[in-house]
Design a protein around this motif. Structure first.
Motif, short mmCIF file in Angstrom:
data_model
loop_
_atom_site.label_atom_id
_atom_site.label_comp_id
_atom_site.label_asym_id
_atom_site.label_seq_id
_atom_site.Cartn_x
_atom_site.Cartn_y
_atom_site.Cartn_z
N GLU A 44 5.75 5.15 -12.11
CA GLU A 44 6.29 6.52 -12.85
C GLU A 44 6.44 7.59 -11.94
O GLU A 44 5.77 7.79 -10.78
N ARG A 45 7.33 8.45 -12.03
CA ARG A 45 7.50 9.77 -11.20
C ARG A 45 6.18 10.38 -11.41
O ARG A 45 5.83 10.66 -12.59
N GLU A 46 5.75 11.12 -10.36
CA GLU A 46 4.36 11.92 -10.28
C GLU A 46 4.57 13.25 -9.75
O GLU A 46 5.51 13.39 -8.82
N PHE A 47 3.85 14.21 -10.24
CA PHE A 47 3.70 15.49 -9.72
C PHE A 47 3.15 15.52 -8.27
O PHE A 47 2.39 14.70 -8.11
N VAL A 48 3.62 16.22 -7.44
CA VAL A 48 3.14 16.41 -6.20
C VAL A 48 2.83 17.94 -5.94
O VAL A 48 1.61 18.04 -5.56
N ASP A 59 0.22 24.81 -6.65
CA ASP A 59 -0.58 23.95 -7.22
C ASP A 59 -0.34 22.45 -6.69
O ASP A 59 0.84 22.00 -6.28
N TYR A 60 -1.27 21.83 -6.40
CA TYR A 60 -1.12 20.40 -5.66
C TYR A 60 -1.90 19.39 -6.31
O TYR A 60 -2.98 19.52 -7.06
N THR A 61 -1.30 18.28 -6.45
CA THR A 61 -2.22 17.10 -7.16
C THR A 61 -3.20 16.70 -6.20
O THR A 61 -3.11 17.05 -4.74
N ASP A 62 -4.08 15.97 -6.65
CA ASP A 62 -5.48 15.72 -5.82
C ASP A 62 -5.15 14.93 -4.52
O ASP A 62 -5.60 15.27 -3.40
N PHE A 63 -4.15 14.20 -4.60
CA PHE A 63 -3.95 13.17 -3.44
C PHE A 63 -3.21 13.74 -2.51
O PHE A 63 -2.90 13.13 -1.47
N VAL A 64 -2.70 15.07 -2.37
CA VAL A 64 -2.04 15.52 -1.39
C VAL A 64 -2.78 16.95 -0.72
O VAL A 64 -2.38 17.43 0.18
N LYS A 65 -3.54 17.47 -1.55
CA LYS A 65 -4.45 18.58 -1.31
C LYS A 65 -4.85 18.38 0.24
O LYS A 65 -5.58 17.39 0.60
N GLY A 66 -4.71 19.47 0.86
CA GLY A 66 -5.17 19.35 2.33
C GLY A 66 -4.22 18.66 3.22
O GLY A 66 -4.29 19.02 4.54
N ARG A 67 -3.30 17.96 2.84
CA ARG A 67 -2.45 17.23 3.71
C ARG A 67 -0.84 17.91 3.54
O ARG A 67 -0.13 17.83 4.65
N PHE A 68 -0.51 18.41 2.35
CA PHE A 68 0.73 18.86 1.95
C PHE A 68 0.87 20.37 1.72
O PHE A 68 -0.13 20.82 1.01
N THR A 69 1.71 20.92 2.10
CA THR A 69 1.95 22.38 1.99
C THR A 69 3.39 22.75 1.40
O THR A 69 4.39 22.38 1.93
N ILE A 70 3.31 23.39 0.15
CA ILE A 70 4.55 23.81 -0.36
C ILE A 70 4.84 25.45 0.00
O ILE A 70 3.83 26.37 -0.07
#
Length: 124
Positions: A44-48, A59-70
């Protein structure tokens, strides 16, 4: 109407980085919440991540925190997703979305406009 066009996807090795861009046209989106979602085959489509109109609240989903920046540049009607330390499990089609509300939300159903998506493939 609003059109959202993503770019910046591609093939990268694990540990690499990419910067996705989403350009909006048709109307100014500087008051809108912007989000990034992703979808992998069979999932399913998931929030990033999402960012408010000012750029100060994210706001970031846990699996990208510290790696992705919006981030966003309202003058350019553009939202970015900087991705580092990419993993094979990050492989997906990444889509940006706009929400005509002031509150950040994680549900795709709360977003009014969507781009076509850009493919990100991370090889091991």
């Amino acid at each position: 109407q609003v059109q959202l066009v993503e770019s910046g996807g591609g093939l990268v090795q694990a540990g690499g980085s990419l910067r996705l861009s989403c350009v909006a046209s048709g109307r100014t989106l500087w008051t809108s919440v912007m989000g990034w979602f992703r979808q992998s085959p069979g999932k399913e489509r998931e929030f990033v991540a999402a960012i408010d109109w000012s750029g100060r609240i994210t706001d970031y989903t846990d699996f990208v925190k510290g790696r992705f920046t919006i981030s966003r540049n309202n003058a350019k009607n553009t939202v970015y997703l900087e991705m580092i330390s990419l993993r094979p499990e990050d492989t997906a089609v990444y889509s940006c979305a706009a929400r005509t509300g002031s509150t950040i939300r994680r549900s795709a159903s709360d977003y009014n406009y969507w781009g076509q998506g850009t493919q990100v493939t991370v090889s091991s």
